[in-house]
Scaffold this active site. Sequence first.
Site, mmCIF file in Angstrom:
data_model
loop_
_atom_site.group_PDB
_atom_site.id
_atom_site.type_symbol
_atom_site.label_atom_id
_atom_site.label_comp_id
_atom_site.label_asym_id
_atom_site.label_seq_id
_atom_site.Cartn_x
_atom_site.Cartn_y
_atom_site.Cartn_z
ATOM 1 N N LYS A 13 0.829 -1.210 0.000
ATOM 2 C CA LYS A 13 0.000 0.000 0.000
ATOM 3 C C LYS A 13 0.871 1.271 0.000
ATOM 4 C CE LYS A 13 -2.187 -1.154 3.840
ATOM 5 N NZ LYS A 13 -1.498 -2.446 4.109
ATOM 6 N N ARG A 90 -10.193 0.582 7.825
ATOM 7 C CA ARG A 90 -9.808 -0.806 8.080
ATOM 8 C C ARG A 90 -10.917 -1.588 8.749
ATOM 9 N NH1 ARG A 90 -4.000 -0.043 8.170
ATOM 10 N NH2 ARG A 90 -2.916 -1.888 8.815
ATOM 11 N N ARG A 130 12.041 -5.818 5.162
ATOM 12 C CA ARG A 130 11.926 -4.410 5.526
ATOM 13 C C ARG A 130 12.382 -4.166 6.966
ATOM 14 N NH1 ARG A 130 6.089 -1.750 5.602
ATOM 15 N NH2 ARG A 130 5.912 -3.355 7.183
ATOM 16 N N ARG A 132 10.514 -3.222 9.935
ATOM 17 C CA ARG A 132 9.930 -2.210 10.819
ATOM 18 C C ARG A 132 9.706 -2.852 12.184
ATOM 19 N NH1 ARG A 132 4.744 0.185 8.124
ATOM 20 N NH2 ARG A 132 3.660 -1.198 9.561
ATOM 21 N N ARG A 143 -1.317 -9.110 12.972
ATOM 22 C CA ARG A 143 -1.760 -8.115 11.982
ATOM 23 C C ARG A 143 -2.539 -8.788 10.860
ATOM 24 N NH1 ARG A 143 3.841 -5.731 10.609
ATOM 25 N NH2 ARG A 143 2.772 -4.488 9.025
HETATM 26 P P1 AP5 Z 1 4.719 -1.582 1.852
HETATM 27 O O1 AP5 Z 1 4.477 -0.707 0.666
HETATM 28 O O2 AP5 Z 1 5.363 -0.978 3.039
HETATM 29 O O3 AP5 Z 1 3.347 -2.326 2.256
HETATM 30 P P2 AP5 Z 1 2.137 -1.823 3.128
HETATM 31 O O4 AP5 Z 1 0.937 -2.480 2.591
HETATM 32 O O5 AP5 Z 1 2.170 -0.327 3.223
HETATM 33 O O6 AP5 Z 1 2.534 -2.513 4.496
HETATM 34 P P3 AP5 Z 1 2.396 -1.981 5.962
HETATM 35 O O7 AP5 Z 1 3.244 -2.877 6.804
HETATM 36 O O8 AP5 Z 1 2.616 -0.503 6.052
HETATM 37 O O9 AP5 Z 1 0.879 -2.305 6.229
HETATM 38 P P4 AP5 Z 1 0.107 -2.318 7.520
HETATM 39 O O10 AP5 Z 1 -1.256 -2.209 6.972
HETATM 40 O O11 AP5 Z 1 0.367 -3.452 8.404
HETATM 41 O O12 AP5 Z 1 0.714 -1.071 8.332
HETATM 42 P P5 AP5 Z 1 0.144 0.353 8.701
HETATM 43 O O13 AP5 Z 1 1.289 1.261 8.804
HETATM 44 O O14 AP5 Z 1 -0.982 0.711 7.834
HETATM 45 O O15 AP5 Z 1 5.556 -2.834 1.352
HETATM 46 C C1 AP5 Z 1 6.082 -3.777 2.269
HETATM 47 C C2 AP5 Z 1 7.507 -4.172 1.819
HETATM 48 O O16 AP5 Z 1 7.423 -4.836 0.564
HETATM 49 C C3 AP5 Z 1 8.438 -2.969 1.592
HETATM 50 O O17 AP5 Z 1 9.738 -3.321 1.994
HETATM 51 C C4 AP5 Z 1 8.381 -2.746 0.077
HETATM 52 O O18 AP5 Z 1 9.547 -2.164 -0.423
HETATM 53 C C5 AP5 Z 1 8.164 -4.167 -0.438
HETATM 54 N N1 AP5 Z 1 7.363 -4.239 -1.670
HETATM 55 C C6 AP5 Z 1 6.210 -3.554 -1.945
HETATM 56 N N2 AP5 Z 1 5.723 -3.903 -3.152
HETATM 57 C C7 AP5 Z 1 6.584 -4.846 -3.655
HETATM 58 C C8 AP5 Z 1 6.622 -5.614 -4.866
HETATM 59 N N3 AP5 Z 1 5.672 -5.469 -5.837
HETATM 60 N N4 AP5 Z 1 7.630 -6.485 -5.047
HETATM 61 C C9 AP5 Z 1 8.578 -6.640 -4.070
HETATM 62 N N5 AP5 Z 1 8.621 -5.934 -2.911
HETATM 63 C C10 AP5 Z 1 7.625 -5.052 -2.709
HETATM 64 O O19 AP5 Z 1 -0.443 0.079 10.162
HETATM 65 C C11 AP5 Z 1 0.419 -0.203 11.253
HETATM 66 C C12 AP5 Z 1 -0.396 -0.321 12.520
HETATM 67 O O20 AP5 Z 1 -1.047 0.929 12.791
HETATM 68 C C13 AP5 Z 1 -1.542 -1.347 12.500
HETATM 69 O O21 AP5 Z 1 -1.097 -2.637 12.846
HETATM 70 C C14 AP5 Z 1 -2.488 -0.760 13.539
HETATM 71 O O22 AP5 Z 1 -2.034 -1.034 14.846
HETATM 72 C C15 AP5 Z 1 -2.353 0.734 13.303
HETATM 73 N N6 AP5 Z 1 -3.326 1.240 12.325
HETATM 74 C C16 AP5 Z 1 -3.045 1.800 11.109
HETATM 75 N N7 AP5 Z 1 -4.169 2.162 10.475
HETATM 76 C C17 AP5 Z 1 -5.207 1.825 11.288
HETATM 77 C C18 AP5 Z 1 -6.611 1.928 11.168
HETATM 78 N N8 AP5 Z 1 -7.199 2.468 10.073
HETATM 79 N N9 AP5 Z 1 -7.375 1.474 12.199
HETATM 80 C C19 AP5 Z 1 -6.813 0.962 13.311
HETATM 81 N N10 AP5 Z 1 -5.477 0.810 13.474
HETATM 82 C C20 AP5 Z 1 -4.668 1.241 12.469
HETATM 83 MG MG MG Z 2 2.245 1.032 4.830
#
Ligand code: AP5
Ligand code: MG
Length: 188
Positions: A13, A90, A130, A132, A143
């Site tokens: 994403k 979400r 990655r 994190r 997750r």
């Molecule tokens: P990346 O682009 O970082 O993927 P992403 O989908 O953004 O992954 P996230 O880990 O950010 O998703 P998430 O939903 O768990 O985290 P969020 O920050 O939203 O890609 C991942 C890796 O793959 C990278 O290294 C990238 O380079 C690589 N990659 C990408 N595309 C590729 C490809 N085509 N080929 C090869 N490699 C590739 O949420 C974190 C936390 O925040 C949640 O757990 C929750 O506690 C909280 N939170 C966030 N939003 C909410 C909400 N709306 N409601 C409640 N809690 C929330």
């Molecule tokens: Mg993300």
Amino acid sequence: MIVILLGAPGSGKGTQSERLTAALDLVHISSGDLFRDHLGRGTPLGELARTYMDAGALVPDEVTIRMIADRLDRPDVHGKGRVLFDGFPRTVAQADALDALLGEIGAGNVGAAVFIDVSETTVVERMAGRGRSDDNPDVIRTRLAAFRRDTEPVIGFYRAQGKLVAVDGEGTVDDVFERIMAGLVACE
Ligand code: AP5
Ligand code: MG
């Protein structure tokens, strides 16, 4: 134009958001980035979010919705209606709240919800590359479970409204970007 990016943790994403916001001239709003920004600044909201994020659980809806409402009030968004949401909504409650918030600020309706569909094997591999702080195996499992339980119904929410653009998220970043752009054109 209001676009939503849905997908499992690690589905790409954030990666696709960078390209899409540049290509479509949209403001990027990532709930995860907003929480991490609060965390970095040590705000009370950040401290509250930390306990959930460290465990891989969703932050409660009311907290998340309030944070997004504050973000939508800023002048780069308010009344303009050009936003790419990444990681929000979400839950179905968040999706309902988003519709109400967009109405309040006169930003129009959600135009499309893009679902980046990737296997669990692939997302686990991608997150391993990655590193994190919430990318350790136990937290990733939680997750993914939260995604299946709370966020998969959001996919159905937008499908029922004819707004869902489901794309194959396997393959290179360029491949996935091209599929998303083609899906958005077909959806217009
Ligand atoms: P990346 O682009 O970082 O993927 P992403 O989908 O953004 O992954 P996230 O880990 O950010 O998703 P998430 O939903 O768990 O985290 P969020 O920050 O939203 O890609 C991942 C890796 O793959 C990278 O290294 C990238 O380079 C690589 N990659 C990408 N595309 C590729 C490809 N085509 N080929 C090869 N490699 C590739 O949420 C974190 C936390 O925040 C949640 O757990 C929750 O506690 C909280 N939170 C966030 N939003 C909410 C909400 N709306 N409601 C409640 N809690 C929330
Ligand atoms: Mg993300």
